[in-house]
Design a protein around this motif. Structure first.
Motif, mmCIF file in Angstrom:
data_model
loop_
_atom_site.group_PDB
_atom_site.id
_atom_site.type_symbol
_atom_site.label_atom_id
_atom_site.label_comp_id
_atom_site.label_asym_id
_atom_site.label_seq_id
_atom_site.Cartn_x
_atom_site.Cartn_y
_atom_site.Cartn_z
ATOM 1 N N LEU A 184 -12.483 29.874 -6.177
ATOM 2 C CA LEU A 184 -12.842 30.340 -7.518
ATOM 3 C C LEU A 184 -14.329 30.133 -7.800
ATOM 4 O O LEU A 184 -14.982 30.990 -8.415
ATOM 5 N N ARG A 185 -14.865 29.015 -7.355
ATOM 6 C CA ARG A 185 -16.259 28.696 -7.684
ATOM 7 C C ARG A 185 -17.253 29.636 -6.992
ATOM 8 O O ARG A 185 -18.408 29.723 -7.408
ATOM 9 N N THR A 186 -16.820 30.343 -5.995
ATOM 10 C CA THR A 186 -17.722 31.313 -5.359
ATOM 11 C C THR A 186 -18.003 32.502 -6.271
ATOM 12 O O THR A 186 -18.912 33.291 -5.991
ATOM 13 N N PHE A 187 -17.245 32.643 -7.355
ATOM 14 C CA PHE A 187 -17.461 33.737 -8.298
ATOM 15 C C PHE A 187 -18.431 33.352 -9.411
ATOM 16 O O PHE A 187 -18.701 34.146 -10.316
ATOM 17 N N ASN A 188 -18.944 32.130 -9.391
ATOM 18 C CA ASN A 188 -19.952 31.675 -10.363
ATOM 19 C C ASN A 188 -19.501 31.836 -11.805
ATOM 20 O O ASN A 188 -20.236 32.366 -12.655
ATOM 21 N N PHE A 189 -18.276 31.397 -12.087
ATOM 22 C CA PHE A 189 -17.831 31.379 -13.476
ATOM 23 C C PHE A 189 -18.742 30.451 -14.271
ATOM 24 O O PHE A 189 -19.046 29.339 -13.817
ATOM 25 N N PRO A 190 -19.191 30.857 -15.466
ATOM 26 C CA PRO A 190 -20.082 29.980 -16.249
ATOM 27 C C PRO A 190 -19.409 28.679 -16.666
ATOM 28 O O PRO A 190 -20.042 27.627 -16.699
ATOM 29 N N ARG A 191 -18.125 28.746 -16.951
ATOM 30 C CA ARG A 191 -17.344 27.548 -17.280
ATOM 31 C C ARG A 191 -15.946 27.752 -16.696
ATOM 32 O O ARG A 191 -15.209 28.620 -17.166
ATOM 33 N N LEU A 192 -15.622 26.963 -15.714
ATOM 34 C CA LEU A 192 -14.318 27.090 -15.072
ATOM 35 C C LEU A 192 -13.438 25.905 -15.452
ATOM 36 O O LEU A 192 -13.765 24.754 -15.165
ATOM 37 N N ARG A 193 -12.348 26.194 -16.124
ATOM 38 C CA ARG A 193 -11.397 25.146 -16.476
ATOM 39 C C ARG A 193 -10.548 24.801 -15.240
ATOM 40 O O ARG A 193 -9.957 25.692 -14.633
ATOM 41 N N THR A 194 -10.489 23.530 -14.898
ATOM 42 C CA THR A 194 -9.729 23.123 -13.717
ATOM 43 C C THR A 194 -8.470 22.332 -14.060
ATOM 44 O O THR A 194 -7.823 21.793 -13.154
ATOM 45 N N ALA A 195 -8.135 22.253 -15.330
ATOM 46 C CA ALA A 195 -6.833 21.708 -15.724
ATOM 47 C C ALA A 195 -5.839 22.865 -15.619
ATOM 48 O O ALA A 195 -5.550 23.559 -16.592
ATOM 49 N N TRP A 196 -5.330 23.082 -14.402
ATOM 50 C CA TRP A 196 -4.554 24.288 -14.110
ATOM 51 C C TRP A 196 -3.322 24.433 -14.990
ATOM 52 O O TRP A 196 -2.903 25.546 -15.299
#
Length: 229
Positions: free
Chosen positions: A32-44
């Motif tokens: 997911l982080r390869t898509f450069n999300f500005p803010r990625l929530r990781t509490a799935w």
């Protein structure tokens, strides 16, 4: 003489049959982080639907990116990340998983598999088991987004391949909250697996749910209720 329809058991994979939850989450987050999300929530667990493709879509929409989320690109990047981690990190089946699958088949049940993981990861995880599984009866997040769609697809595949009419017995087996919620939404019997902490978590949702500490107990349960000669 009417022969009872063969019962179906639908297995979750991560945390239920294979000890791969942490490995999967690391590979999925890296992809997911390869898509450069500005803010990625990781509490799935806080996402609306607990599957890789649904989380990807929700994160994509939250980021305000245009167009459809490119699932094929996520799959390629996840494949790369998962393979590297899987090759470097020792992992195995949950104790008793292969024997449980053998016992289930011997008892006359049809084993199907439903996972919120992307398909490549699911295949590599199932390869950890010494007992073979039917690839035709695997439903994943590569084909469907919601857990309800995934589990129902696995059931439909089992019914179609083995000529089982609708309305027969179906038992869902899983270790997670989403497994239980999905089973309840689809009106399926549910058997939980996990330690006391996981049992408490599941029983906070449904006090009546049966949770077993290991897969040997689950095998005994299914063996006792099997009705097909």
């Amino acid at each position: 003489m009417n022969i009872p329809a063969r019962p179906i058991v639908v297995f979750d994979i991560d945390g239920t049959l294979t000890d791969t939850v942490v490995l999967h989450q690391r590979a999925f987050e890296a992809a997911l982080r390869t898509f450069n999300f500005p803010r990625l929530r990781t509490a799935w667990g806080n996402y609306r639907h607990h599957s890789d493709s649904a989380i990807f879509r929700e994160a994509w929409d939250e980021a305000g990116f245009e167009g459809e989320p490119p699932l094929h690109m996520l799959e390629e990047r996840y494949r790369s990340e998962f393979d590297v981690l899987c090759d470097a990190t020792p992992c195995d089946e949950i104790a008793g998983a292969s024997q449980l699958l053998a016992d289930v088949e011997q008892a006359g049940w049809i084993a199907a598999f439903a996972t919120g993981s992307l398909r490549h990861g699911a295949h590599r995880k199932m390869a950890l088991l010494s007992h073979p599984f039917d690839h035709d009866l695997l439903a994943t997040a590569s084909e469907h987004e919601t857990r309800e769609e995934i589990v129902q697809a696995a059931i439909d595949k089992a019914r179609a391949k083995h000529g089982v009419p609708s309305g027969g017995r179906v038992v869902s087996i899983g270790d997670g909250v989403w497994d239980l919620l999905t089973a309840r939404a689809l009106e399926l019997e549910f058997v939980g697996v996990g330690d006391e902490a996981r049992a408490r978590q599941l029983r906070e949702i449904d006090a009546s749910v049966a949770v077993h500490g290991d897969l040997v107990d689950v095998g005994r349960l299914l063996g006792c209720v099997a009705s097909v000669p």
